[in-house]
Motif scaffolding. Structure first.
Motif, PDB file in Angstrom:
ATOM      1  N   LEU A 198      21.046 -88.795  21.621  1.00 57.31           N
ATOM      2  CA  LEU A 198      22.037 -89.427  20.756  1.00 57.31           C
ATOM      3  C   LEU A 198      21.969 -88.896  19.331  1.00 57.31           C
ATOM      4  O   LEU A 198      23.002 -88.641  18.698  1.00 57.31           O
ATOM      5  N   PHE A 199      20.763 -88.722  18.810  1.00 55.69           N
ATOM      6  CA  PHE A 199      20.601 -88.326  17.413  1.00 55.69           C
ATOM      7  C   PHE A 199      20.286 -86.843  17.236  1.00 55.69           C
ATOM      8  O   PHE A 199      19.905 -86.410  16.147  1.00 55.69           O
ATOM      9  N   GLY A 200      20.439 -86.052  18.305  1.00 51.45           N
ATOM     10  CA  GLY A 200      20.225 -84.618  18.188  1.00 51.45           C
ATOM     11  C   GLY A 200      18.806 -84.240  17.839  1.00 51.45           C
ATOM     12  O   GLY A 200      18.585 -83.309  17.055  1.00 51.45           O
ATOM     13  N   GLU A 201      17.817 -84.904  18.419  1.00 52.32           N
ATOM     14  CA  GLU A 201      16.408 -84.650  18.112  1.00 52.32           C
ATOM     15  C   GLU A 201      15.691 -83.904  19.227  1.00 52.32           C
ATOM     16  O   GLU A 201      14.467 -83.957  19.317  1.00 52.32           O
ATOM     17  N   LEU A 202      16.443 -83.216  20.096  1.00 54.99           N
ATOM     18  CA  LEU A 202      15.794 -82.460  21.163  1.00 54.99           C
ATOM     19  C   LEU A 202      14.989 -81.303  20.559  1.00 54.99           C
ATOM     20  O   LEU A 202      15.426 -80.665  19.594  1.00 54.99           O
ATOM     21  N   PRO A 203      13.829 -81.010  21.107  1.00 52.45           N
ATOM     22  CA  PRO A 203      13.000 -79.942  20.525  1.00 52.45           C
ATOM     23  C   PRO A 203      13.524 -78.555  20.877  1.00 52.45           C
ATOM     24  O   PRO A 203      14.242 -78.365  21.867  1.00 52.45           O
TER      25      PRO A 203
END
Length: 774
Positions: A575-580
Motif C-alpha cells: 500500500l505504501f510502496g515500501e517493498l525492498p
C-alpha cells in the motif's frame, strides 16, 4: 478518615458491638468539621485547592478543589454520613455482619467525597466508579436474598455502564480543551463550545449523569435498590450517590449550559422523570418504595432546573438540592424506624402509631412539611424559587405545569408517610411499636429540625451555602435572597395551588393509587423488565459470538492467525510502496554455505513429501539444524547452541506427543484445504522475507550495540555480552520466557498423562468424552 474507619470497623464491632457506631461516626464528623472550617473564605468568594502529582506522565494529579458547589456537597455527605453511621448502629444492632456493613458504608463515603472534591477529570472518574462498586456491595449486603443480588447487579450494570460513557466524554473534553483539571476545563468553556465534537462529548457525559441520577428511562434501578438496608437507602439513594449525576451536570454547567442540546435534553428528560417518578410514587404501599420514587421525581426536577439555564433556575436547583437532602434523608430514616419498631413498611397495615411513637411522628410531620413546601421550611423556599424560575410563558409554561403536577403528587406521597401510619384507628403490627433508641432517632430528628432551621435562618443559609453554591455553578457572582416567610406573589399563589392539589390527592389517595396502578398494568412492559430482556439478549449474543470466534478447533485458530500475520506483513508494504529492492553486490556463496542451505531445502521438501506426521516432524528438524550451523559459521555460537537445543527438544517432544496421542497417522486434508494452507504459508514466508530485506536496507544504528559493549563488563561484570544481555539487561524478559517454557512443559506432561490414564478414548471420536474435550 472514612477509609481508616472502614479498615478498623470489623475490629471495633467485635470489641464494642453496635456501640462501635460512636467512634466510627467520628471518622465522618471530623471531615465535616474540617470542611465546615472553610465556610467563611468560600462564602467570601475564594476557592481552596491543593494536591500532588499522581501519574505525571498521564497528566493525572491527585488534586482537589473546594468552592461553593463542592463544599456544600462535601458537608452534606460528611454531615448526613455521620448521622447514618449512628443510625446504622441502632438499625442493625446484633447483625452478624455489622462490621462489614460499616466498612462498606465508610468506603462509599470516601468515594463520594472524592467525586465532589476532585479537580482532575480522571481522578473524578476513578471515584465515580468506586461509588458504583461500593454501592453494589451495600445494595447486595443481604446477599442470601435473590432480590438483593439482582438489585445490586442491576445498579452496578446501569451505573457502571454509564460510567464508561462518562469516561469517553471526559477524555474527549480533556483532549478538546488540552487540560486535565476541571478548573481549567471550566475556564476554557467558551472556546470549548465552538469545537465540532462538543455535542458528542455532551451526550457521553449525559449518559453517565442520567444513569447515575436515575433519569428516565434508567430510573428503574433506584427503586429496586431499596432491597438494601434502610441506612443505605437513606444515605446513597436520597442524599449522596444518586445526586452525583446532578453534581456532575452542575459542575459542567459553565461548559455546556449555552448549548441548545443541553437546554432541550435536560428539561425534557428531567420533566419526564419528574412525572414518571411522582406517579409511580403514589402507586406504592411500601414506605421505602414511595420515598424511592419521589427521589426519582426530585432528581428529575433538579435535572430539569439545571438544564433551563437561567440564574433563577440555578438558585432554585441549589435550594431544592439542600432541602431535599434534609427532608428525604430524614424520611428514609423514619421509614426505617417504623419498620424496625413496628415490624412492617406496608402503609396499608399501619395506623394509629402517634401515641406509641410521638417523637417519630413529630419528625415525620416536620420533614413532610418541608417536602410539601409548607411555609417557614426550606422546602417552601425551594418551591417558591422553582416557580419564579418557570414563570415566563412559552416553553417554560409547559415545564411549570409539570412542576406543579409533580410537586402536588410528591406532597401527597410525603404526607401519606407522615400521617397514614400515625393517625386513625390503631392497627395491630407485628412488633410492639415505640420510638427507637437514641441511635435510631438522632438522625431523623436532627434532619427534620434542620429543615425548619434552614427556613427560619434563611439569611445564614444563603450566605454560607446557597449563594456560594449558585455562584460556583453559574461561574459568576449570584446572591440568593429568598425568604421562607410567605409573601404575596405569583409564585406564592402557585405554591398554595400545589398544596391544595396535593391535599385533594392525599384525600383521594386510594383511588389515585388504583388509577395509576391500572394504567401501569395496561402498559405492561417497562424499563425494569426491559433490563432483564436486554441482559438475557446480551448473554445469548455473547454466547453466539463466542461460539463463532472460539469454535474449539486449533486449525481454525492457526489459519486465522497466520492469515492475519501475512496480511499485516504484505499489505502495508504494498500500500505504501515500501517493498525492498532486490539485493545487489552480495558476496558469492561458499561451498559449505550452499551445502547447508541445500540441506535446509531438502528438509523442507521432505516435510511436504512425507506420508506420515512423524516423518514430517523429523524432517522439520533438519531445517532447524541447518540454520543452526549457518549461525555457527557466521560467528554466533551462542545462538547456534540455542537453536540446536530448541530443535532437539522440539523434535523429541513432538515425537513423544505423536506417539502417545491417537491422531491420524497421515494428513487427510482435501486439495482445496491444502491449497489454502499452502497459500497462507507461502504468503507468511514471503512477507517475512520482504520485511527482513526492507529492514536491512535501513542504515544500521549501533548505539545499542555500543552501549552493551561498553557497559556489560562495567555494570554486570560479565565478558560475554550476549549472556549479560539475557541474564541482566533482559532478566525479567528471560524469566518470563523460562516461565512460558515451564508452563508449556507442564501442559504437555498433562496431555501425555491424560492419554496414558485413558488409553481407550480417541481424540478423533466426537462421541467420546476425550473427543469432546479436544
Amino acid at each position: 478518615m472514612p477509609l481508616a474507619g472502614a479498615a478498623i470497623a470489623p475490629l471495633l464491632v467485635r470489641r464494642l458491638g453496635h456501640n462501635a457506631a460512636w467512634p466510627l461516626a467520628l471518622t465522618m464528623l471530623v471531615p465535616f468539621l474540617i470542611f465546615a472550617s472553610h465556610l467563611p473564605p468560600i462564602a467570601s468568594g475564594q476557592a481552596v485547592s491543593g494536591g500532588f502529582a499522581w501519574a505525571p506522565s498521564l497528566g493525572v494529579n491527585f488534586s482537589w478543589r473546594l468552592d461553593g458547589l463542592s463544599l456544600t456537597f462535601a458537608l452534606l455527605i460528611s454531615g448526613i454520613g455521620t448521622l447514618i453511621v449512628l443510625y446504622s448502629g441502632g438499625y442493625l444492632k446484633g447483625h452478624p455482619h455489622l462490621g462489614r456493613f460499616f466498612s462498606f458504608i465508610l468506603m462509599f463515603s470516601a468515594a463520594m467525597l472524592g467525586v465532589v472534591v476532585s479537580d482532575n477529570l480522571l481522578m473524578l472518574f476513578v471515584y465515580w466508579e468506586l461509588t458504583s462498586i461500593t454501592s453494589f456491595l451495600l445494595i447486595g449486603f443481604d446477599h442470601a436474598r435473590v432480590a438483593s443480588r439482582r438489585a445490586a447487579l442491576q445498579a452496578l450494570l446501569v451505573t457502571g455502564g454509564g460510567g464508561l460513557f462518562l469516561l469517553a466524554g471526559l477524555l474527549m473534553l480533556g483532549q478538546m480543551a488540552g487540560v486535565t483539571d476541571i478548573g481549567g476545563l471550566i475556564a476554557g468553556g467558551a472556546g470549548l463550545r465552538q469545537h465540532w465534537l462538543i455535542e458528542v462529548a455532551l451526550l457521553l457525559v449525559l449518559m453517565g449523569a442520567f444513569t447515575k441520577s436515575a433519569q428516565f428511562p434508567f430510573h428503574f434501578w433506584l427503586p429496586n435498590a431499596m432491597e438494601a438496608p434502610t441506612p443505605v437507602s437513606a444515605f446513597l439513594h436520597s442524599a449522596t450517590m444518586v445526586k452525583a449525576g446532578v453534581y456532575l451536570l452542575m459542575r459542567l454547567y459553565p461548559v455546556f449550559s449555552e448549548l441548545p442540546m443541553w437546554q432541550v435534553l435536560l428539561p425534557v428528560f428531567g420533566a419526564t422523570t419528574l412525572l414518571v417518578g411522582a406517579l409511580l410514587a403514589v402507586r406504592q404501599t411500601d414506605l421505602k418504595l414511595i420515598l424511592a420514587y419521589t427521589t426519582v421525581a426530585s432528581l428529575g426536577l433538579l435535572v430539569m432546573l439545571t438544564g433551563i439555564g437561567s440564574e433563577r433556575a440555578v438558585q432554585a436547583a441549589v435550594l431544592y438540592l439542600v432541602a431535599h437532602a434534609l427532608f428525604k434523608g430524614g424520611l428514609f430514616m423514619i421509614a426505617g424506624v417504623i419498620d424496625h419498631e413496628a415490624g412492617t413498611r406496608d402503609i396499608t397495615r399501619l395506623g394509629g402509631l402517634c401515641r406509641a411513637m410521638p417523637l417519630t411522628f413529630a419528625a415525620a410531620l416536620l420533614a413532610a412539611c418541608s417536602m410539601g413546601g409548607v411555609p417557614l421550611l426550606a422546602g417552601f423556599m425551594a418551591k417558591e424559587e422553582i416557580y419564579e424560575a418557570l414563570i415566563g410563558g412559552g416553553w417554560s409554561t409547559l415545564l411549570l405545569v409539570v412542576a406543579i403536577a409533580g410537586n402536588a403528587l410528591m406532597f401527597a406521597a410525603g404526607f401519606a408517610i407522615a400521617l397514614k401510619p400515625f393517625l386513625g384507628a390503631r392497627v395491630e403490627t407485628p412488633n410492639h411499636a415505640h420510638d427507637g433508641p437514641v441511635l435510631l432517632m438522632a438522625g431523623p430528628v436532627l434532619l427534620a429540625v434542620l429543615g425548619l432551621a434552614a427556613g427560619l435562618g434563611a439569611s445564614a443559609l444563603h450566605l454560607y451555602f446557597s449563594s456560594p453554591m449558585a455562584s460556583a455553578i453559574a461561574g459568576s457572582r449570584i446572591t440568593v435572597a429568598i425568604s421562607a416567610i410567605p409573601h404575596l406573589s405569583t409564585a406564592f399563589a402557585l405554591s398554595m395551588l400545589t398544596i391544595l392539589i396535593g391535599v385533594f390527592l392525599l384525600l383521594a389517595l386510594g383511588r389515585v393509587r388504583a388509577s395509576v396502578d391500572a394504567g401501569v398494568r395496561a402498559i405492561g412492559w417497562g424499563p425494569d423488565r426491559g433490563f432483564d430482556q436486554a441482559v438475557a439478549g446480551l448473554i445469548r449474543l455473547s454466547f453466539r459470538i463466542g461460539r463463532f470466534l472460539q469454535p474449539g478447533r486449533l486449525e481454525i485458530y492457526l489459519t486465522i492467525t497466520f492469515a492475519i500475520i501475512a496480511l499485516c506483513l504484505l499489505y502495508p508494504m504494498v500500500l505504501f510502496g515500501e517493498l525492498p529492492a532486490w539485493p545487489r553486490g552480495s558476496a558469492p556463496l561458499e561451498f559449505h554455505e550452499a551445502a547447508f542451505i541445500s540441506l535446509a531445502a531438502i528438509g523442507l521438501f521432505a516435510v511436504l513429501a512425507s506420508k506420515s506426521r512423524l516423518t514430517a516432524i523429523v524432517s522439520l528438524g533438519i531445517q532447524g539444524f541447518a540454520v543452526a550451523v549457518l549461525y555457527l559459521l557466521f560467528g554466533a555460537p551462542d545462538l547456534a547452541f540455542t537453536q540446536f537445543m530448541v530443535e532437539t527438544l522440539s523434535v523429541i517432544i513432538l515425537a513423544l506427543i505423536m506417539t502417545r496421542l491417537r491422531v491420524e497417522i497421515t494428513d487427510r486434508r482435501s486439495v482445496p484445504q491444502i491449497l489454502m494452507d499452502g497459500t497462507i504459508a507461502v504468503a507468511c514466508g514471503v512477507g517475512f522475507t520482504l520485511f527482513l530485506l526492507r529492514a536491512v536496507e535501513v542504515p544500521f544504528n549501533g548505539e545499542l550495540s555500543t552501549f552493551f559493549g561498553q557497559h556489560s563488563k562495567l555494570l554486570a561484570h560479565g565478558a560475554n555480552v550476549v549472556n549479560v544481555i539475557i541474564v541482566d539487561f533482559r532478566g525479567t524478559d528471560t524469566l518470563g520466557e523460562i516461565a512460558v517454557v515451564l508452563i508449556t512443559g507442564l501442559a504437555i506432561l498433562a496431555l501425555v498423562r491424560l492419554r496414558a490414564a485413558k488409553p481407550t478414548a480417541s481424540f478423533n471420536d466426537p462421541d467420546s468424552e476425550e473427543g469432546a474435550r479436544s
